[in-house]
Design a protein around this motif. Structure first.
Motif, short mmCIF file in Angstrom:
data_model
loop_
_atom_site.label_atom_id
_atom_site.label_comp_id
_atom_site.label_asym_id
_atom_site.label_seq_id
_atom_site.Cartn_x
_atom_site.Cartn_y
_atom_site.Cartn_z
N ALA A 1 8.11 9.21 69.11
CA ALA A 1 9.26 9.79 69.73
C ALA A 1 10.25 8.46 69.32
O ALA A 1 10.02 7.09 69.31
CB ALA A 1 9.29 10.01 71.09
N ILE B 1 12.44 5.88 69.98
CA ILE B 1 12.76 5.07 71.31
C ILE B 1 14.27 4.87 71.43
O ILE B 1 14.57 4.83 72.72
CB ILE B 1 11.64 3.71 71.07
CG1 ILE B 1 10.28 3.99 70.75
CG2 ILE B 1 12.21 2.96 72.08
CD1 ILE B 1 9.70 2.80 70.18
N GLY C 1 3.97 10.01 69.60
CA GLY C 1 4.61 11.18 69.39
C GLY C 1 3.94 11.94 68.17
O GLY C 1 3.74 12.97 67.64
N GLU D 1 0.41 12.61 68.53
CA GLU D 1 0.52 13.95 69.14
C GLU D 1 0.75 14.98 68.24
O GLU D 1 0.39 15.96 68.31
CB GLU D 1 1.45 13.68 70.24
CG GLU D 1 0.85 12.78 71.46
CD GLU D 1 1.67 12.46 72.51
OE1 GLU D 1 2.96 11.85 72.14
OE2 GLU D 1 1.46 12.45 73.54
N GLU E 1 2.31 4.32 73.79
CA GLU E 1 3.22 4.32 74.82
C GLU E 1 3.02 3.14 76.01
O GLU E 1 4.15 3.00 76.60
CB GLU E 1 3.34 5.68 75.28
CG GLU E 1 3.75 6.63 74.36
CD GLU E 1 2.73 7.37 73.31
OE1 GLU E 1 1.55 6.85 73.33
OE2 GLU E 1 2.83 8.45 72.95
N1 CAA Z 1 11.79 5.04 67.52
C1 CAA Z 1 12.83 4.40 67.02
N2 CAA Z 1 12.96 3.75 65.82
C2 CAA Z 1 11.70 3.27 65.55
C3 CAA Z 1 10.50 3.70 65.85
C4 CAA Z 1 10.62 4.86 66.90
N3 CAA Z 1 9.39 5.31 67.36
N4 CAA Z 1 9.52 3.04 65.00
C5 CAA Z 1 10.08 2.43 64.23
N5 CAA Z 1 11.45 2.59 64.16
C6 CAA Z 1 12.63 1.83 63.50
C7 CAA Z 1 12.53 0.28 63.67
O1 CAA Z 1 13.30 0.04 65.05
C8 CAA Z 1 13.06 -0.18 62.54
O2 CAA Z 1 14.66 0.07 62.85
P1 CAA Z 1 15.51 -1.10 62.23
O3 CAA Z 1 15.46 -1.21 60.78
O4 CAA Z 1 16.84 -0.47 62.34
O5 CAA Z 1 15.34 -2.28 63.05
C9 CAA Z 1 12.40 0.72 61.47
O6 CAA Z 1 12.11 1.96 62.16
C10 CAA Z 1 11.42 -0.11 60.81
O7 CAA Z 1 10.32 -0.30 61.86
P2 CAA Z 1 10.02 -2.03 61.89
O8 CAA Z 1 10.64 -2.92 61.50
O9 CAA Z 1 9.34 -1.99 63.32
O10 CAA Z 1 8.60 -1.53 60.86
P3 CAA Z 1 7.18 -2.47 60.88
O11 CAA Z 1 6.68 -2.03 59.53
O12 CAA Z 1 7.33 -3.94 61.10
O13 CAA Z 1 6.17 -1.93 61.96
C11 CAA Z 1 5.60 0.14 63.25
C12 CAA Z 1 6.01 -0.22 61.96
C13 CAA Z 1 4.12 -0.46 63.78
C14 CAA Z 1 5.27 1.40 63.23
C15 CAA Z 1 6.58 -0.29 64.53
O14 CAA Z 1 7.86 0.29 63.92
C16 CAA Z 1 6.31 0.20 65.72
O15 CAA Z 1 5.54 -0.28 66.74
N6 CAA Z 1 6.91 1.38 66.20
C17 CAA Z 1 7.18 1.87 67.49
C18 CAA Z 1 5.86 2.87 67.65
C19 CAA Z 1 5.54 3.35 68.97
O16 CAA Z 1 5.76 2.60 70.17
N7 CAA Z 1 5.56 4.65 69.26
C20 CAA Z 1 5.60 5.43 70.38
C21 CAA Z 1 7.03 5.89 70.83
S1 CAA Z 1 6.84 6.65 72.37
C22 CAA Z 1 6.47 8.06 72.17
O17 CAA Z 1 6.14 8.57 71.04
C23 CAA Z 1 6.57 9.08 73.40
C24 CAA Z 1 5.57 10.37 73.21
O18 CAA Z 1 4.53 10.30 73.74
C25 CAA Z 1 6.27 11.44 72.78
#
Ligand code: CAA
Length: 257
Positions: free
Chosen positions: A65, A67, A108, A111, A131
């Protein structure tokens, strides 16, 4: 509706949806989910489509989702709008849906893949429910579907630690049906979808309904439900054609596909 966060195409009888927010690792914001819902509605209503494939990029199926969109959400907003409930549309699709996953399928994103009927993964795929690292928990079915796929211990570990699973581990634990080299994965998923779309659509849809029922009911009720659907297929011309073609040693020409 013009799509901005997804790309929608048809490949013969297969509907292909590509999640496309490259700057955000295909994070699932409300606009993207609304577009995905619209695309699925359109494909479900289109008689020429027999199966749908949802894919992402080589780097990310979807990193969860969005964030940034949800960080300031209040409890009242989340509850009032029943936040995330609309995502379930994917699980309710009547025609089969294949998730073709490369790269990250997190939160998500994992999921969403699990709401599909088949998950085909590239060797670089990574699945996880991170999460907990954000101070929350899975909210789009992760605790329920992952547990049904991989069992309690592994699901509990993944949800409580946020550890990611490789494609190899996902295959050996039953989360994905097959793992392929990255450059072959989407073609394979599309070929699988084309094969399904070539069968009799009522038989395909009822098969999907019956397999899904296995998650919702007892064995006795599930087998009874299956039998009733099986009986009903004898009312279709495709059953006559399929069986007659076998007897005559030729390929069946299904009418309903
Ligand atoms: N939401 C919003 N933006 C996100 C995102 C997310 N879930 N995942 C990545 N992005 C964005 C980053 O903020 C970044 O944006 P900027 O360039 O503007 O800074 C861009 O995508 C690239 O990401 P990274 O620089 O972090 O890339 P990376 O290769 O270093 O890492 C990753 C990749 C491991 C996927 C890392 O981005 C990450 O950990 N993302 C979050 C994953 C996460 O926690 N997901 C769960 C979300 S909560 C949820 O899903 C609730 C539910 O159950 C429905």
């Amino acid at each position: 509706m013009a799509y901005e966060n997804i790309v929608v195409e048809t490949r013969g009888k297969v509907g292909l949806v590509t999640l496309h927010r490259p700057k955000a690792m295909n994070a699932l914001n409300s606009e993207l989910i609304a577009e995905l819902t619209k695309a699925l509605d359109t494909f479900d209503a289109d008689e020429k489509i027999g199966c749908v494939v949802i894919t992402g990029s080589e780097k990310a199926f979807a990193a969860g989702a969005d964030i940034k969109e949800m960080s300031s959400l209040t409890y009242v907003d989340a509850y009032k709008d029943d936040f995330i409930s609309t995502w379930d549309r994917v699980a309710r699709n009547r025609k089969p849906v294949i998730a073709a996953v490369a790269g990250y399928a997190l939160g998500g994103g994992c999921e969403l893949a699990m709401m599909c009927d088949i998950i085909i993964a590239a060797e670089n795929a990574k699945f996880g429910q991170p999460e907990i690292t954000l101070g929350v928990m899975p909210g789009a079915g992760g605790t329920q579907r992952l547990t049904r796929f991989v069992g309690k211990s592994k699901a509990m570990e993944m949800c409580l630690t946020g550890r990611m699973m490789t494609a190899e581990e996902a295959e050996s634990s039953g989360l994905v049906s097959r793992v392929l080299p990255l450059d072959e994965m989407l073609d394979d998923a599309l070929a699988t979808a084309a094969k399904i779309a070539d069968f009799s659509l009522p038989a395909v849809m009822m098969t999907k309904e019956a397999v899904n029922r296995a998650y919702e009911t007892t064995l006795a009720e599930g087998t009874r439900f299956e039998r009733r659907l099986f009986h009903s297929l004898f009312g279709t011309e495709d059953q006559k054609e399929g069986m007659q073609a076998f007897v005559e040693k030729r390929s069946p020409q299904f009418r309903n596909r």
